[in-house]
Design a protein around this motif. Sequence first.
Motif, PDB file in Angstrom:
ATOM      1  N   ALA A  13      72.068-106.377  38.548  1.00  0.00           N
ATOM      2  CA  ALA A  13      71.543-106.404  37.179  1.00  0.00           C
ATOM      3  C   ALA A  13      70.330-105.497  37.025  1.00  0.00           C
ATOM      4  N   LEU A  14      69.475-105.467  38.041  1.00  0.00           N
ATOM      5  CA  LEU A  14      68.236-104.699  37.927  1.00  0.00           C
ATOM      6  C   LEU A  14      68.417-103.218  38.257  1.00  0.00           C
ATOM      7  N   ARG A  15      69.564-102.845  38.805  1.00  0.00           N
ATOM      8  CA  ARG A  15      69.827-101.423  39.052  1.00  0.00           C
ATOM      9  C   ARG A  15      69.987-100.649  37.741  1.00  0.00           C
ATOM     10  N   PHE A  16      70.198-101.363  36.634  1.00  0.00           N
ATOM     11  CA  PHE A  16      70.276-100.697  35.337  1.00  0.00           C
ATOM     12  C   PHE A  16      68.892-100.302  34.815  1.00  0.00           C
ATOM     13  N   PHE A  17      67.845-100.702  35.532  1.00  0.00           N
ATOM     14  CA  PHE A  17      66.471-100.412  35.096  1.00  0.00           C
ATOM     15  C   PHE A  17      65.706 -99.716  36.227  1.00  0.00           C
ATOM     16  N   PRO A  18      66.119 -98.491  36.588  1.00  0.00           N
ATOM     17  CA  PRO A  18      65.438 -97.796  37.690  1.00  0.00           C
ATOM     18  C   PRO A  18      63.987 -97.455  37.386  1.00  0.00           C
ATOM     19  N   GLU A  19      63.656 -97.396  36.107  1.00  0.00           N
ATOM     20  CA  GLU A  19      62.278 -97.073  35.720  1.00  0.00           C
ATOM     21  C   GLU A  19      61.399 -98.310  35.628  1.00  0.00           C
ATOM     22  N   GLY A  20      61.959 -99.469  35.938  1.00  0.00           N
ATOM     23  CA  GLY A  20      61.173-100.698  35.887  1.00  0.00           C
ATOM     24  C   GLY A  20      61.416-101.470  34.603  1.00  0.00           C
ATOM     25  N   GLY A  21      60.607-102.482  34.400  1.00  0.00           N
ATOM     26  CA  GLY A  21      60.773-103.327  33.223  1.00  0.00           C
ATOM     27  C   GLY A  21      59.678-104.370  33.170  1.00  0.00           C
TER      28      GLY A  21
ATOM     29  N   ALA B  50      71.543-113.795  39.034  1.00  0.00           N
ATOM     30  CA  ALA B  50      71.603-114.429  40.356  1.00  0.00           C
ATOM     31  C   ALA B  50      72.223-115.813  40.278  1.00  0.00           C
ATOM     32  N   MET B  51      71.821-116.589  39.270  1.00  0.00           N
ATOM     33  CA  MET B  51      72.386-117.928  39.103  1.00  0.00           C
ATOM     34  C   MET B  51      73.875-117.854  38.795  1.00  0.00           C
TER      35      MET B  51
END
Length: 347
Positions: free
Chosen positions: A97-105, A117-118
Amino acid sequence: MNRESLLTQIGWLCAALGLALILTIIVCLPSGAPPFETIYVLFKGGLGSMSKIGRVLAGWVPLTLCAVGLLVPFTARLWNIGVEGQVIMGAVFCTAALRFFPEGGGVVQIILGFAAAMLGGAVWALLAGLLRVFGRVHEIFSGLGLNFVALGVTMWLIFGPWKRPGVASMSGTQPLDISLWLPRLGTLSVSWVGLALAIAAILCIYILLHRTTWGLKMRAVGENTKAATLFSLGPRRRLLQAFMLCGALAGLAGATQVLGVYHRLLPAISSNYGYTALLVGMMASFRLPLVPFICLFFSILNVGSIQLPLQMGLDSSLSGVIQGVMVLSLFIIQGMRLWFRQRRETN
């Protein structure tokens, strides 16, 4: 009568601790390790400074999430051995899920990571549940198989599609942007978010199992599935719900590992917390009030074991042996207690 019962319980607990000490001495002697010094080094290694306490709490969070989650399927008399794989898949889904936000968030992206994750943990647990309910495959066998599959998927991702640019190694995937890391509790290496999630999980599972009709019906299903069917309690549906709820908490544990500890996906992302949680549950006899304290005890041993090779030249795996000895001691004493009780009732 209550006082005698309390004194009896204290007596059996002391007997278990005494047996554990004797067995620990027997285990330590062949390795040439002074038993009492070994135990002292273990506890000092886990509690000797604030930084070590922070590492203990960082390990306590995912272990507690897994152990508390296991109480739900056990209420239905299910052994969710696959909790280890559910931790891994929670970490995988969180990373995906977080690989879609390489620039952070920010907070929204972190919440998304937790939710993913759940979902991952719940789906992986549901597979074991479906095999148990409809395929009549015992959850122990399906759970163990799914654990190996989850590990295989993780290795494939790390060395394949998600490998770091120009390198694929056991060091894991590309680290997450620092904006996606969970905030720490002061200077400690534990996140206050992780601690809050673990405490919230304890309270929610207590309320769910002991203060709701859902928990009452789940216990009824665990006591007698056929009777639950006759009373239209929907045992199949409830068994699947038990698996999924446990898997969701295990997946949440995987997310805390990714977001709060390693900040990436590693081959050993679970740190064997799933298997350790099973030991915790058995040692606590699946009683919720005891689970957080036993998790803390195991976490202290895990962190303290690092000092064994440094200070005493011993292998750190000795800590795991001592954990096993303590669980074995408790089982022996519980067996003796049950034997004496049955003998007293027959006389």
